[in-house]
Scaffold this active site. Structure first.
Site, PDB file in Angstrom:
ATOM      1  N   GLY A  13       0.831  -1.208   0.000  1.00 55.05           N
ATOM      2  CA  GLY A  13       0.000   0.000   0.000  1.00 55.05           C
ATOM      3  C   GLY A  13       0.858   1.247   0.000  1.00 55.05           C
ATOM      4  CG  ASP A  65      -5.274  -6.877  -7.443  1.00 57.37           C
ATOM      5  OD1 ASP A  65      -5.546  -6.781  -6.223  1.00 57.37           O
ATOM      6  OD2 ASP A  65      -6.152  -7.004  -8.325  1.00 57.37           O
ATOM      7  CG  LEU A  66      -1.424  -6.234  -1.855  1.00 59.91           C
ATOM      8  CD1 LEU A  66      -1.465  -5.255  -0.687  1.00 59.91           C
ATOM      9  CD2 LEU A  66      -0.268  -7.192  -1.690  1.00 59.91           C
ATOM     10  CE1 TYR A 163      -9.983  -1.043   7.681  1.00 57.35           C
ATOM     11  CE2 TYR A 163     -10.714  -0.021   9.731  1.00 57.35           C
ATOM     12  CZ  TYR A 163      -9.725  -0.251   8.781  1.00 57.35           C
ATOM     13  OH  TYR A 163      -8.480   0.327   8.947  1.00 57.35           O
ATOM     14  CD  GLU A 199      -5.342  16.225   6.889  1.00 52.30           C
ATOM     15  OE1 GLU A 199      -5.770  17.037   6.038  1.00 52.30           O
ATOM     16  OE2 GLU A 199      -4.786  16.571   7.941  1.00 52.30           O
TER      17      GLU A 199
END
Length: 258
Positions: A13, A65-66, A163, A199
């Site tokens: 990421g 692409d994980l 999540y 943020e």
């Protein structure tokens, strides 16, 4: 951090936010950093940042692409073939859909499981495998868990219950991994880092289908953490002596426990 100079780190990421900040911090300390993401062009652009171009380290961009195990395995084969080793694996990639448990889309749940849990486990397995292949007994695995791995988020974010479930799972898996590593009498260290609100683009992605809320108003209401706060904490974990294993660090905005 001298111990890590010239050594190889993988950051998942890596195209934006926390991942991009970690890449900058590690290259500035002389590490060869493999940054992976689906949008490899963003990582290549990051490599043109003066903070990285003038650093003693190096950023290597790999498209991955994980959600696809075959692409993860290909990435590790490329690391093995071109760099010959891996010393640090930072599983930073993660995503959250606004998907209630009672009305959510199965595809959203599966996507979160694939990225937040399955990809993390596959990357960790392959990282430890490569470390042990090369006789590296002092590597480091760092899982980015988040405060959502410790408790459910505020009621106005009910769409993130699934999540949170994936992050609770990562917390348990991290402890299980630590036990398995110790059973091998290995000195590879296992750590996790749990930030509160940072943020980044995560909030925009979460609220993409919500016309009543937006990230900018949220970040005006609270002094959120910055990606550099998280990369600084990563540097702390890596800078501890070899006999120290940091299990988990919670880093929260001072004025709000999110």
């Amino acid at each position: 951090m001298e111990h890590w100079n010239g050594k190889v780190a993988l950051v998942t990421g890596a195209s934006a936010g926390i991942g991009a900040g970690i890449c900058k911090a590690l290259t500035q300390h002389g590490m060869v950093v493999v940054g992976c993401a689906r949008n490899v062009d963003k990582i290549r652009a990051l490599g043109e940042d003066d903070a990285i171009k003038t650093s003693p380290g190096k950023l290597v961009a790999i498209k991955c692409d994980l959600t696809q195990e075959s692409e993860i395995l290909s990435m590790f084969d490329e690391i093995r073939r071109t760099l010959g080793r891996l010393d640090v694996c930072i599983n930073n990639a993660g995503l959250g859909h606004d998907s209630l448990l009672l009305t959510g889309q199965t595809s959203d749940w599966k996507n979160m499981l694939d990225v937040n849990v399955m990809a993390l486990c596959i990357c960790t397995r392959e990282a430890v495998k490569l470390m042990r292949e090369k006789g590296n007994d002092d590597g480091q695995i760092i899982q980015i868990v988040g405060v959502s791995g410790h408790r459910l988020l505020s009621p106005e974010m009910m769409g993130l219950h699934f999540y949170c479930g994936t992050k609770f799972m990562v917390k348990a898996l991290t402890e299980g991994l630590r036990r398995e590593i110790k059973a091998l009498n290995s000195h590879i260290r296992i750590s996790s880092l749990s930030p509160g609100l940072v943020e980044t683009e995560f909030v925009d992605q979460y609220l993409k289908n919500d016309s009543t809320r937006n990230a900018s108003s949220l970040f005006k209401s609270i002094q959120a953490l910055q990606p550099s706060d998280i990369s600084d904490t990563i540097l702390y974990i890596l800078s501890t002596p070899q006999y120290v294993e940091v299990h988990d660090i919670l880093v929260l905005p001072r004025d709000k426990s999110v």
